[in-house]
Each structure stands twice: as C-alpha cells, then as structure tokens.
Scaffold this motif. Structure first.
Motif, mmCIF file in Angstrom:
data_model
loop_
_atom_site.group_PDB
_atom_site.id
_atom_site.type_symbol
_atom_site.label_atom_id
_atom_site.label_comp_id
_atom_site.label_asym_id
_atom_site.label_seq_id
_atom_site.Cartn_x
_atom_site.Cartn_y
_atom_site.Cartn_z
ATOM 1 N N UNK A 93 0.836 -1.207 0.000
ATOM 2 C CA UNK A 93 0.000 0.000 0.000
ATOM 3 C C UNK A 93 0.871 1.257 0.000
ATOM 4 N N UNK A 94 0.363 2.317 -0.588
ATOM 5 C CA UNK A 94 1.055 3.604 -0.669
ATOM 6 C C UNK A 94 2.384 3.476 -1.414
ATOM 7 N N UNK A 95 2.301 2.900 -2.614
ATOM 8 C CA UNK A 95 3.458 2.760 -3.496
ATOM 9 C C UNK A 95 3.281 3.681 -4.699
ATOM 10 N N UNK A 96 4.387 4.201 -5.219
ATOM 11 C CA UNK A 96 4.321 5.123 -6.352
ATOM 12 C C UNK A 96 5.190 4.610 -7.509
ATOM 13 N N UNK A 97 4.837 5.050 -8.719
ATOM 14 C CA UNK A 97 5.608 4.716 -9.914
ATOM 15 C C UNK A 97 6.551 5.856 -10.259
ATOM 16 N N UNK A 98 7.799 5.506 -10.543
ATOM 17 C CA UNK A 98 8.754 6.462 -11.097
ATOM 18 C C UNK A 98 8.871 6.150 -12.582
#
Length: 231
Positions: A199-204
């Motif tokens: 949870x609370x992961x972002x894409x770079x």
C-alpha cells in the motif's frame, strides 16, 4: 552502529542461462555491473552500496570500488532463488557490518542505462509523496490490448476484441510496464510485505530508451548502441 538512510543493494548472480557471464561481460568498454555501481556511487542520496554475488570474478570487480561486498551462499545462487530472499540475506548481514538501514534500494545490474539522476529522482519522489515504496516503470512499446494467447491452430479470428479492431494505437489507453531499474522501500514495510509492492506505493516513470533490461544478446547489443549514442 552506523545509521544509514538508504542502502542500495546490487545483486549479481554468476550464472546466466541465456547470456553466460553477462554481469562482467564488457559493455561499451566496461563490465556490465560497473555501469550500475558507478551510477550508485554518483548518486547524491545513497548512504551505502552493497554488491551481493556468489561469483568471485563479480566480487573482485566490485572490490575495485568503494562499496561493501557480500558473498552470497550457494542456496541463493540458483536460478530458483528469489530476489527477495537475496535482499533479505543482505539486510540480515548488515548489522554485523555495523550498518543499520532505514530504506533499501534494489539496483539490478542488468539495467545499465539507469543513471544517478534516476536514483536521486526516485528517492525525491518517495520523500515528496510520502510513499512507502517507489518502483520504476516505462511506457509499453506496444499496447497489451493487442496481445492474446494462441490456440494450437494459431487461429486469429478472436485475437483482438471487436471493439478494438481498426483503432489506432494513439487512441488506446497508455499502459506502463516494470522496467527493472529501480525499486526502493522502507525496510520495515519491505519485510512486512515481502517485497516492494505494498500500500502507498508510487511509480517512477522512465523513458523507454533508458529502460533496457538485459536478458539476451539482443538486449546487450541494443544497450551498447544506446550507450555509444550518449557518449
């Protein structure tokens, strides 16, 4: 014990079925692994760098740089060994090296086109967004909506859904894929979720021309061309 904010781990197994010896194979004049080690060393945000390998030639190459070198046990050097277990082995050993880690970054040596700037920007994104993890991606070269399985006859009759027939590629949604270049997460969350997806992961997002993940001779040759073009 030294407290480190972010430690990058570069796992480099000696065996490779498709491209033997690839991690020390010369790419644009340097061993493949050197591109990742040097990108990590040129980063402004990493507090430690660890190279993990079962192979003495790879370890000796890593020893040419100011990085921590860890010998990987045989059970983590098989083709069935997981990256998670390899990273966990490193995390468990680091306290004996007087290193405590807050965040872990996976930098695979098969992504030589990833730069120090990419590393710094991925960490900046994690900090600014408050994410627990950041994972690098790039835009898909071809839409997965134009893919399907084939039956034994190779029948193409229902290969593409009727609502997608005759649509232009630019009219389809943009899809992204993992490019394997950068994974970073808080250590506690990494252990809890057994990986970087949580949870609370972002894409770079990285450009496709920086996202080659070397697995075959063709990948190697493409990386060579792109690196020579950037010189």
């Amino acid at each position: 014990m030294d407290k480190c904010g972010v430690v990058a781990i570069i796992p480099a197994r000696g065996g490779s079925h498709r491209l033997p010896g690839k991690n020390i194979k010369l790419l644009a004049g340097k061993p493949l692994i050197a591109w990742t080690i040097e990108a990590a060393l040129n980063s402004r945000v990493l507090d430690g760098i660890v190279v993990s390998s079962d192979d003495e030639d790879i370890l000796n190459e890593a020893r040419k740089y100011p990085v921590k070198v860890l010998k990987r046990p045989d059970y983590l050097a098989t083709s069935s060994a997981t990256t998670f277990d390899t990273l966990l082995h490193c995390l468990d050993l680091l306290p004996s090296q007087e290193i405590a880690v807050d965040q872990i970054m996976l930098l695979q040596p098969t992504s030589p086109l990833r730069t120090a700037e990419d590393i710094d920007r991925a960490l900046a994104l994690k900090k600014e967004s408050g994410a627990c993890s950041v994972i690098s991606v790039c835009e898909c070269e071809h839409s997965p909506l134009w893919t399907n399985v084939l039956n034994e006859k190779g029948d193409m009759e229902e290969f593409i859904p009727s609502q997608l027939l005759n649509k232009r590629s630019q009219d389809l949604p943009v899809y992204y894929r993992l490019n394997g270049a950068i994974y970073v997460a808080d250590v506690d969350e990494f252990r809890k979720y057994r990986g970087f997806f949580m949870p609370n992961s972002r894409a770079y997002v990285m450009p496709a021309e920086c996202s080659v993940d070397i697995d075959t001779e063709m990948d190697f040759k493409l990386s060579q061309l792109l690196l020579e073009k950037n010189e």
